[in-house]
Design a protein around this motif. Structure first.
Motif, short mmCIF file in Angstrom:
data_model
loop_
_atom_site.label_atom_id
_atom_site.label_comp_id
_atom_site.label_asym_id
_atom_site.label_seq_id
_atom_site.Cartn_x
_atom_site.Cartn_y
_atom_site.Cartn_z
N GLU A 353 48.71 42.42 23.86
CA GLU A 353 48.41 43.76 24.38
C GLU A 353 47.51 44.56 23.45
OE1 GLU A 353 52.64 44.20 26.83
OE2 GLU A 353 52.30 45.35 25.00
N VAL A 354 47.50 44.22 22.16
CA VAL A 354 46.75 45.05 21.21
C VAL A 354 45.60 44.30 20.53
CG1 VAL A 354 48.78 46.47 20.78
CG2 VAL A 354 48.30 44.55 19.26
N LEU A 355 45.62 42.96 20.54
CA LEU A 355 44.56 42.20 19.88
C LEU A 355 43.27 42.24 20.70
CD1 LEU A 355 46.46 39.04 18.59
CD2 LEU A 355 45.36 40.79 17.18
N LYS A 356 42.14 42.43 20.04
CA LYS A 356 40.86 42.43 20.74
C LYS A 356 40.34 41.00 20.92
CE LYS A 356 39.45 47.05 19.25
NZ LYS A 356 38.44 47.86 18.53
N GLU A 357 40.55 40.16 19.92
CA GLU A 357 40.14 38.76 20.01
C GLU A 357 41.38 37.89 20.14
OE1 GLU A 357 37.54 37.57 16.92
OE2 GLU A 357 36.14 39.23 17.21
N ARG A 358 41.49 37.23 21.26
CA ARG A 358 42.69 36.44 21.53
C ARG A 358 42.32 35.29 22.47
NH1 ARG A 358 45.11 41.09 25.61
NH2 ARG A 358 43.67 40.60 27.31
N PRO A 359 42.99 34.18 22.35
CA PRO A 359 42.74 33.08 23.29
C PRO A 359 43.35 33.38 24.65
CG PRO A 359 44.54 32.52 21.83
CD PRO A 359 44.00 33.84 21.34
N ASP A 360 42.96 32.59 25.64
CA ASP A 360 43.61 32.72 26.95
C ASP A 360 45.07 32.29 26.84
OD1 ASP A 360 41.15 33.39 28.02
OD2 ASP A 360 40.70 31.37 28.70
N VAL A 361 45.91 32.90 27.66
CA VAL A 361 47.30 32.45 27.74
C VAL A 361 47.29 31.08 28.42
CG1 VAL A 361 49.60 32.94 28.64
CG2 VAL A 361 48.10 34.83 27.95
N PRO A 362 47.91 30.07 27.82
CA PRO A 362 47.85 28.73 28.43
C PRO A 362 48.67 28.67 29.71
CG PRO A 362 49.34 28.71 26.55
CD PRO A 362 48.67 30.06 26.56
N CYS A 363 48.08 28.06 30.70
CA CYS A 363 48.75 27.93 32.00
C CYS A 363 50.06 27.16 31.89
CB CYS A 363 47.80 27.25 32.98
SG CYS A 363 48.47 27.01 34.63
N TYR A 388 45.32 40.33 31.00
CA TYR A 388 45.23 39.12 30.17
C TYR A 388 44.51 38.06 30.99
CZ TYR A 388 49.16 37.61 33.06
OH TYR A 388 49.97 37.28 34.12
N THR A 389 44.04 37.03 30.31
CA THR A 389 43.36 35.93 31.00
C THR A 389 44.17 34.66 30.81
OG1 THR A 389 41.99 35.56 29.04
CG2 THR A 389 41.05 36.93 30.80
N VAL A 390 44.08 33.77 31.80
CA VAL A 390 44.84 32.52 31.79
C VAL A 390 43.87 31.35 31.77
CG1 VAL A 390 46.49 31.09 33.06
CG2 VAL A 390 46.75 33.57 33.05
N SER A 391 44.13 30.40 30.91
CA SER A 391 43.27 29.22 30.84
C SER A 391 43.51 28.34 32.06
CB SER A 391 43.54 28.42 29.56
OG SER A 391 44.80 27.80 29.63
#
Length: 518
Positions: A353-363, A388-391
């Motif tokens: 919720e607070v990180l600007k650079e983050r990987p996608d949440v793994p499906c 958030y984004t999901v891989s």
């Protein structure tokens, strides 16, 4: 012997609970049955008598109840009506209310008990919905909370994106029940399935009739006859066959670059040992969270597991939240001990919720821990922090052949040629679909109606235009019914499945069809 409520604090408390001019220290409910997997349709004959709901017990069974009544005589009258409907084993339950049961709720709306509540409007505001019942009303609320400060925080957050006229009430926890699937099934908008009437299927049937491939009246039901006609269209329409072949050869660029943080995160289910070694190389705090996950979940067994997991998690939390001045869901000035995956997932979501650079949440995490992930990733802040984004490691909308074909067909109508790209911003809906607000549902239907009203001019154009119109209409509604089926398989009711399908189509091919939306 009934207790008398003496002090001034308790009187308004019970006034709020039951809206009665006289304080009450007992309420009455009716227990109808106990089920392992209750379905509202079995109790639909009682709909006109009162509000039937389910309560999960400690043994995972569900107690089916009707209530709540302040008068014993009213409850007895209801019980007689219930027993006449065939529920002979129903019986009265008396509940004593105490001052110690007091909790706070944020009340959202009040309905008559017979009203058709459109639950998605409230689900989008909070996953923590409760219902408070009185003799003939249903009050939808968020809660319960054990301090007023907690309730005020939620009220302020909801008011930023929801209704402004919500308010805090102090009630007895014993007159609340958590809104479950059973409550949702009461609504007329819930429960459509793949065999139900669907406008997308009706549109396909009407087109297939014109193509002389279907000789049954259109009814919107995806029957075997309808499916057979769709298959014949796909096998005989040369334009469709051409685009289908092109779809098979499409390069969707879904591959994750090797040796990146995302690469090792996605690798965890298949090769946790290599993934752990790879994650060790990165300084990103999220890499340490997934390393802690591997150890806590025992994908890789290590000595002193708890100490190592705690070290990884607490160090990551400190890096992310040290000096952070924004509001947080948890107190990260503390050091935590991690015994359960659920707590780790909740704290991971807080970092996202607070990180600007983050990987996608793994499906794969949604597949491994569906209940925990759903609870942690439900909208909470009602702002961009919920995004958030999901891989696409376990699938994406682009895997649907129907959508790829539609993309290629829609390019024929585009002023600027484009391609179907990986849409990370909507792929979260693939694994964890969320209800759409009623206002957005209406906007999507208007968008769809305007699009096809403008496209219909091609139906009376040249033979080429007529052929392309037919191809687009078939491809569009075939993709829509496929998306609807996907969402209904995920547990969404028919109306929500259609709206989510339209949302995906608007995001993926709306740009190609923009010339027909002017």
């Amino acid at each position: 012997m009934r207790k008398k409520l003496q002090n001034l604090f308790v009187l308004p408390f019970f006034l709020l609970c039951f809206l009665s001019a006289q304080a009450q220290d007992y309420v009455y409910e009716i227990q109808l049955a106990i089920y392992a997997t209750p379905e509202y349709k079995k109790f639909k004959p009682l709909h006109s008598i009162g509000y039937v709901y389910s309560v999960e017990m400690d043994n995972s069974l569900y107690r089916i109840m009707m209530g709540t009544y302040t008068s014993k005589s009213t409850a007895k009258d209801k019980l007689r009506l219930i027993q006449r409907k065939g529920f002979k084993d129903a019986f009265l339950v008396k509940k004593e209310l105490k001052e110690t049961d007091a909790v706070y709720i944020v009340q959202l709306a009040t309905y008559d008990q017979q009203a058709d509540i459109y639950w998605p409007d409230w689900q989008r505001l909070s996953p923590q919905l409760v219902a408070q019942l009185s003799d003939n009303k249903v009050r939808v609320a968020i809660g319960p909370y054990y301090t007023r400060a907690e309730a005020e925080e939620v009220q302020a957050r909801v008011q930023r994106r929801g209704p402004k006229d919500i308010f805090i009430k102090k009630v007895s926890e014993k007159v609340l029940h958590k809104v479950e699937k059973f409550d949702l099934e009461r609504s007329a908008s819930y429960g459509q399935n793949s065999g139900g009437v669907r406008l997308s299927v009706k549109a396909l049937q009407e087109l297939l009739i014109k193509e002389k491939l279907y000789d049954v009246a259109s009814n919107g039901v995806l029957t075997p006859t309808t499916k057979s006609a769709m298959i014949r269209y796909k096998k005989t329409n040369k334009h469709y066959l051409l685009h289908r072949k092109m779809a098979e050869e499409m390069d969707l660029n879904n591959a994750i670059e090797e040796y990146t943080l995302q690469y090792y995160i996605n690798m965890i289910p298949e090769d946790a040992v290599t993934a752990a070694a790879g994650l060790e190389q990165f300084k990103n705090p999220i890499s340490k969270v997934f390393l802690a996950y591997i150890y806590l979940n025992e994908d890789v067994r290590i000595a002193n597991k708890t100490a190592k997991v705690n070290e990884l998690m607490n160090n990551s939390l400190e890096r992310v939240f040290k000096g952070y001045r924004g509001e947080t869901r948890y107190d990260f000035s503390m050091r935590y001990s991690y015994e359960e995956i659920g707590q780790l997932i909740q704290h991971m979501k807080a970092m996202y919720e607070v990180l600007k650079e983050r990987p996608d949440v793994p499906c794969w995490m949604f597949e491994r821990h569906p209940k925990l992930m759903k609870e942690a990733f439900q909208p909470y802040w009602q702002n961009r922090r919920d995004d958030y984004t999901v891989s696409s490691d376990c699938g994406s909308f682009m895997d649907l052949e129907e959508l790829r074909i539609l993309s290629l067909v829609s390019e024929e109508f585009s002023e600027n040629k484009g391609t179907l790209k990986e849409l990370h911003s909507i792929n979260q809906l693939y694994v964890l679909p969320q209800p759409i607000p009623h206002q957005e549902i209406e906007e999507l239907e208007k968008w769809n109606g305007r699009l096809w009203k403008n496209l219909k001019t091609l139906e009376t154009g040249s033979p080429l235009q007529q052929n392309m119109y037919s191809l687009l209409r078939f491809s569009y509604y075939d993709a829509l019914q496929s998306l609807e089926t996907h969402f209904m398989f995920k547990g969404m009711p028919g109306i929500e499945a259609r709206s989510l399908g339209l949302k995906i189509l608007k995001e993926t091919v709306g740009g190609n069809l923009a010339a027909y939306l002017k």
